[in-house]
Design a protein around this motif. Structure first.
Motif, PDB file in Angstrom:
ATOM      1  N   LEU A  39       0.836  -1.196   0.000  1.00 27.00           N
ATOM      2  CA  LEU A  39       0.000   0.000   0.000  1.00 27.00           C
ATOM      3  C   LEU A  39       0.875   1.252   0.000  1.00 27.00           C
ATOM      4  O   LEU A  39       0.650   2.188  -0.770  1.00 27.00           O
ATOM      5  CB  LEU A  39      -0.935  -0.007   1.218  1.00 27.00           C
ATOM      6  CG  LEU A  39      -1.798   1.220   1.449  1.00 27.00           C
ATOM      7  CD1 LEU A  39      -2.725   1.477   0.269  1.00 27.00           C
ATOM      8  CD2 LEU A  39      -2.587   1.056   2.741  1.00 27.00           C
ATOM      9  N   LEU A  40       1.893   1.258   0.830  1.00 30.66           N
ATOM     10  CA  LEU A  40       2.808   2.391   0.892  1.00 30.66           C
ATOM     11  C   LEU A  40       3.523   2.604  -0.438  1.00 30.66           C
ATOM     12  O   LEU A  40       3.770   3.742  -0.850  1.00 30.66           O
ATOM     13  CB  LEU A  40       3.821   2.172   2.018  1.00 30.66           C
ATOM     14  CG  LEU A  40       4.802   3.294   2.311  1.00 30.66           C
ATOM     15  CD1 LEU A  40       4.062   4.591   2.648  1.00 30.66           C
ATOM     16  CD2 LEU A  40       5.720   2.885   3.439  1.00 30.66           C
ATOM     17  N   GLU A  41       3.811   1.518  -1.114  1.00 36.88           N
ATOM     18  CA  GLU A  41       4.482   1.605  -2.407  1.00 36.88           C
ATOM     19  C   GLU A  41       3.664   2.415  -3.420  1.00 36.88           C
ATOM     20  O   GLU A  41       4.225   3.050  -4.314  1.00 36.88           O
ATOM     21  CB  GLU A  41       4.738   0.190  -2.938  1.00 36.88           C
ATOM     22  CG  GLU A  41       5.669   0.108  -4.104  1.00 36.88           C
ATOM     23  CD  GLU A  41       5.986  -1.335  -4.478  1.00 36.88           C
ATOM     24  OE1 GLU A  41       7.087  -1.559  -4.999  1.00 36.88           O
ATOM     25  OE2 GLU A  41       5.136  -2.225  -4.264  1.00 36.88           O
ATOM     26  N   CYS A  42       2.352   2.425  -3.260  1.00 38.58           N
ATOM     27  CA  CYS A  42       1.486   3.207  -4.151  1.00 38.58           C
ATOM     28  C   CYS A  42       1.804   4.696  -4.073  1.00 38.58           C
ATOM     29  O   CYS A  42       1.466   5.456  -4.984  1.00 38.58           O
ATOM     30  CB  CYS A  42       0.016   2.985  -3.805  1.00 38.58           C
ATOM     31  SG  CYS A  42      -0.595   1.320  -4.069  1.00 38.58           S
ATOM     32  N   PHE A  43       2.438   5.125  -2.989  1.00 41.39           N
ATOM     33  CA  PHE A  43       2.753   6.532  -2.767  1.00 41.39           C
ATOM     34  C   PHE A  43       4.265   6.780  -2.748  1.00 41.39           C
ATOM     35  O   PHE A  43       4.713   7.841  -2.331  1.00 41.39           O
ATOM     36  CB  PHE A  43       2.161   6.997  -1.426  1.00 41.39           C
ATOM     37  CG  PHE A  43       0.676   6.820  -1.344  1.00 41.39           C
ATOM     38  CD1 PHE A  43      -0.172   7.800  -1.824  1.00 41.39           C
ATOM     39  CD2 PHE A  43       0.124   5.667  -0.790  1.00 41.39           C
ATOM     40  CE1 PHE A  43      -1.546   7.647  -1.747  1.00 41.39           C
ATOM     41  CE2 PHE A  43      -1.245   5.505  -0.714  1.00 41.39           C
ATOM     42  CZ  PHE A  43      -2.090   6.493  -1.195  1.00 41.39           C
ATOM     43  N   GLN A  44       5.043   5.804  -3.206  1.00 39.47           N
ATOM     44  CA  GLN A  44       6.492   5.848  -3.048  1.00 39.47           C
ATOM     45  C   GLN A  44       7.144   7.092  -3.632  1.00 39.47           C
ATOM     46  O   GLN A  44       8.000   7.698  -3.002  1.00 39.47           O
ATOM     47  CB  GLN A  44       7.131   4.599  -3.650  1.00 39.47           C
ATOM     48  CG  GLN A  44       8.615   4.524  -3.426  1.00 39.47           C
ATOM     49  CD  GLN A  44       9.189   3.181  -3.857  1.00 39.47           C
ATOM     50  OE1 GLN A  44       8.488   2.345  -4.418  1.00 39.47           O
ATOM     51  NE2 GLN A  44      10.459   2.985  -3.597  1.00 39.47           N
ATOM     52  N   PHE A  49      -1.741   9.136  -6.775  1.00 36.66           N
ATOM     53  CA  PHE A  49      -1.881   7.688  -6.679  1.00 36.66           C
ATOM     54  C   PHE A  49      -2.972   7.179  -7.601  1.00 36.66           C
ATOM     55  O   PHE A  49      -3.843   7.923  -8.024  1.00 36.66           O
ATOM     56  CB  PHE A  49      -2.167   7.262  -5.237  1.00 36.66           C
ATOM     57  CG  PHE A  49      -3.437   7.858  -4.663  1.00 36.66           C
ATOM     58  CD1 PHE A  49      -4.641   7.179  -4.770  1.00 36.66           C
ATOM     59  CD2 PHE A  49      -3.418   9.083  -4.027  1.00 36.66           C
ATOM     60  CE1 PHE A  49      -5.804   7.713  -4.253  1.00 36.66           C
ATOM     61  CE2 PHE A  49      -4.576   9.624  -3.495  1.00 36.66           C
ATOM     62  CZ  PHE A  49      -5.770   8.940  -3.609  1.00 36.66           C
ATOM     63  N   ASN A  50      -2.876   5.892  -7.863  1.00 45.02           N
ATOM     64  CA  ASN A  50      -3.873   5.195  -8.666  1.00 45.02           C
ATOM     65  C   ASN A  50      -4.955   4.698  -7.703  1.00 45.02           C
ATOM     66  O   ASN A  50      -4.691   3.806  -6.885  1.00 45.02           O
ATOM     67  CB  ASN A  50      -3.201   4.039  -9.413  1.00 45.02           C
ATOM     68  CG  ASN A  50      -4.164   3.197 -10.197  1.00 45.02           C
ATOM     69  OD1 ASN A  50      -5.089   2.606  -9.640  1.00 45.02           O
ATOM     70  ND2 ASN A  50      -3.948   3.136 -11.495  1.00 45.02           N
TER      71      ASN A  50
END
Length: 111
Positions: A39-44, A49-50
């Motif tokens: 989940l955090l990777e979505c905002f890396q 975000f998607n």
């Protein structure tokens, strides 16, 4: 918190696949952390975000949380409300409103 329909669907999904044998509290806690990382990777790299991807990863985190609560025999509503009460005590409105200071540092502002 999850509806009875959601709980029943998750339990059926696991039962149909005979996956309960793999759902130890330890494994479920690990899975929560792994999915939270995804989940955090979505905002890396950006605050953009998607939406669909974030929803999918958030669903994974919540699903594993539900499984863990079920496995250890706790009611998510009860433990969330209990934690909210203790958090309210740590962060009284008059000291914490509009601030992101950790509760251990809130007392410093009164002196």
């Amino acid at each position: 918190m999850p509806s009875s329909e959601t709980l029943a669907a998750l339990r059926a999904f696991v039962a149909e696949r005979d996956w309960d044998q793999f759902h130890s509290p330890e494994n479920l806690a690990k899975s929560i952390s792994i999915e939270a990382g995804e989940l955090l990777e979505c905002f890396q790299w950006s605050p953009d975000f998607n939406q669909e991807q974030v929803e999918a990863e958030l669903a994974d985190v919540v699903t594993y949380c539900i499984h863990l609560a079920n496995k250890i025999g706790v009611d998510l509503n009860e433990i969330v409300m209990k934690k909210l009460e203790s958090t309210k005590a740590k962060y009284p409105v008059e000291l914490a409103k509009g601030r992101m200071t950790k509760y251990t540092q809130l007392g410093d502002s009164r002196e």
